[in-house]
Design a protein around this motif. Sequence first.
Motif, PDB file in Angstrom:
ATOM      1  N   VAL A 148       1.165  -1.511  -0.400  1.00 28.38           N
ATOM      2  CA  VAL A 148       0.114  -0.246   0.105  1.00 28.38           C
ATOM      3  C   VAL A 148       0.914   1.173   0.204  1.00 28.38           C
ATOM      4  N   THR A 149       0.594   2.057  -1.034  1.00 29.48           N
ATOM      5  CA  THR A 149       1.583   3.308  -0.742  1.00 29.48           C
ATOM      6  C   THR A 149       0.810   4.275  -0.431  1.00 29.48           C
ATOM      7  N   PRO A 150       2.260   5.209   0.345  1.00 28.80           N
ATOM      8  CA  PRO A 150       1.440   6.618   1.367  1.00 28.80           C
ATOM      9  C   PRO A 150       0.031   7.341   0.393  1.00 28.80           C
ATOM     10  N   ASP A 151       0.298   7.652  -0.527  1.00 28.94           N
ATOM     11  CA  ASP A 151      -0.774   7.736  -1.411  1.00 28.94           C
ATOM     12  C   ASP A 151      -2.283   7.476  -1.544  1.00 28.94           C
ATOM     13  N   GLU A 152      -2.289   6.194  -1.604  1.00 31.18           N
ATOM     14  CA  GLU A 152      -3.444   5.300  -1.085  1.00 31.18           C
ATOM     15  C   GLU A 152      -3.780   5.555   0.546  1.00 31.18           C
ATOM     16  N   VAL A 153      -3.421   6.016   1.377  1.00 29.45           N
ATOM     17  CA  VAL A 153      -3.185   5.887   2.222  1.00 29.45           C
ATOM     18  C   VAL A 153      -4.404   7.572   2.544  1.00 29.45           C
ATOM     19  N   GLY A 154      -3.544   8.283   1.826  1.00 36.90           N
ATOM     20  CA  GLY A 154      -3.703   9.210   2.141  1.00 36.90           C
ATOM     21  C   GLY A 154      -5.611  10.134   1.372  1.00 36.90           C
ATOM     22  N   GLN A 193     -19.854  22.067   7.332  1.00 34.65           N
ATOM     23  CA  GLN A 193     -19.009  21.574   5.435  1.00 34.65           C
ATOM     24  C   GLN A 193     -17.451  22.372   6.371  1.00 34.65           C
ATOM     25  N   GLY A 194     -16.958  21.189   5.228  1.00 36.59           N
ATOM     26  CA  GLY A 194     -15.221  21.525   5.295  1.00 36.59           C
ATOM     27  C   GLY A 194     -14.685  20.015   4.302  1.00 36.59           C
ATOM     28  N   THR A 195     -13.148  21.054   3.559  1.00 39.02           N
ATOM     29  CA  THR A 195     -12.334  20.804   3.350  1.00 39.02           C
ATOM     30  C   THR A 195     -11.578  19.432   3.429  1.00 39.02           C
ATOM     31  N   SER A 196     -11.318  18.463   3.541  1.00 41.12           N
ATOM     32  CA  SER A 196     -10.119  17.884   3.616  1.00 41.12           C
ATOM     33  C   SER A 196      -8.783  17.520   3.073  1.00 41.12           C
ATOM     34  N   GLU A 197      -7.444  18.444   3.266  1.00 35.53           N
ATOM     35  CA  GLU A 197      -6.341  19.325   2.822  1.00 35.53           C
ATOM     36  C   GLU A 197      -4.951  17.248   3.393  1.00 35.53           C
ATOM     37  N   ILE A 198      -5.022  17.113   2.044  1.00 32.36           N
ATOM     38  CA  ILE A 198      -3.195  15.969   2.981  1.00 32.36           C
ATOM     39  C   ILE A 198      -2.114  16.242   2.318  1.00 32.36           C
ATOM     40  N   THR A 199      -1.435  16.204   3.117  1.00 35.43           N
ATOM     41  CA  THR A 199       0.220  16.313   2.264  1.00 35.43           C
ATOM     42  C   THR A 199       0.708  14.838   3.261  1.00 35.43           C
ATOM     43  N   VAL A 200       1.725  14.816   1.429  1.00 39.05           N
ATOM     44  CA  VAL A 200       2.254  13.225   1.535  1.00 39.05           C
ATOM     45  C   VAL A 200       4.314  14.087   1.778  1.00 39.05           C
ATOM     46  N   ASP A 201       4.470  13.356   2.609  1.00 37.82           N
ATOM     47  CA  ASP A 201       5.574  13.354   2.971  1.00 37.82           C
ATOM     48  C   ASP A 201       6.941  12.512   2.922  1.00 37.82           C
ATOM     49  N   GLY A 202       7.200  11.510   2.097  1.00 37.80           N
ATOM     50  CA  GLY A 202       7.409  10.007   2.132  1.00 37.80           C
ATOM     51  C   GLY A 202       6.663   8.945   3.389  1.00 37.80           C
ATOM     52  N   ILE A 203       6.458   8.932   4.640  1.00 36.09           N
ATOM     53  CA  ILE A 203       5.691   7.681   5.404  1.00 36.09           C
ATOM     54  C   ILE A 203       4.549   8.914   6.419  1.00 36.09           C
ATOM     55  N   GLU A 204       5.283  10.874   6.402  1.00 36.28           N
ATOM     56  CA  GLU A 204       4.727  10.964   7.054  1.00 36.28           C
ATOM     57  C   GLU A 204       3.020  11.634   6.171  1.00 36.28           C
TER      58      GLU A 204
END
Length: 297
Positions: free
Chosen positions: A146-152, A169-180
């Motif tokens: 499973v890649t970090p992008d899939e988890v995100g 009402q809200g929007t989820s924003e994800i930042t992927v830095d390696g495994i963080e």
Amino acid sequence: MEWVETTAKTLDEAREAALDQLGVGLDDAEFDILEEPRPGLFGRMRGEARLRARVRPTQARPKQERRRKPKADKGNGDSSKRSKQTAATSADASSADASDDASLEAAPASGRTTTPTKEVAAPRERSNKQQEQGEQMSDDDRTTTVTPDEVGAAAVAFMDGLTTAFGLQGTSEITVDGIELELNVVGEELGLLVGPGGRTLNAVQDLARVAAQRRLGDHETRLRIDVAGYRGRREQALIKFSREVAEQVRASGVARSLEPMTSSDRKVIHDVLNEEDGVASRSVGEDPTRRIIVEPA
């Protein structure tokens, strides 16, 4: 992650102090004992416990370890045996064809006909190849990670659904830095997702980890949930509060007990007080009522 060194009367207290500074649980840390208390007269202990600790490094497991080697080896052995059997069958079929041709030429009037064995061997050979291809595909499926992008993506889907379920009402924003992975829900009037002292947010973070990491079988990424930048504001407030408490303890010379906090909040306070002169801090109790004692140094 840098090592942190702690000293206390017992190893357990030194270990708990190190966990507070690291802001992680016992399973996510590793320890190196530098000094242990020694027994003295009348059952008393002499000296102090001293150790160092750090966050346990996360290592990706090699792909070959995820394969079921016994089954694969068995499959290879069976494939070798089947290949030998197929070769032997093909050789027998060729011999039988040659014998049949010789018989037909020598005695055309005998009226006997021989069924070629090649017709039987061909389906068996195709069956062996199909089985080998199926085993190879099965091994490829087992090594899929499973890649970090899939988890995100799974975390974003969960938080969007939870926000809607709360009637917000809200929007989820994800930042992927390696495994963080850092996920922040942006919107107005999202306090219901935070709760008093961030307790609801901590529970939401645990649920998101279950939905995004454990559900997909991921054990490598680190997922952190924030709502409307609450954690950043909370950290700044704790830093200011810690300095005020340090000043009060220095002026009065009296120790002060703080309210129960999470391990991440305790880590912020310990980090600030470690830089303050004339005061020291330690944690007492067990979660969820574990608290910090600030005392003159």
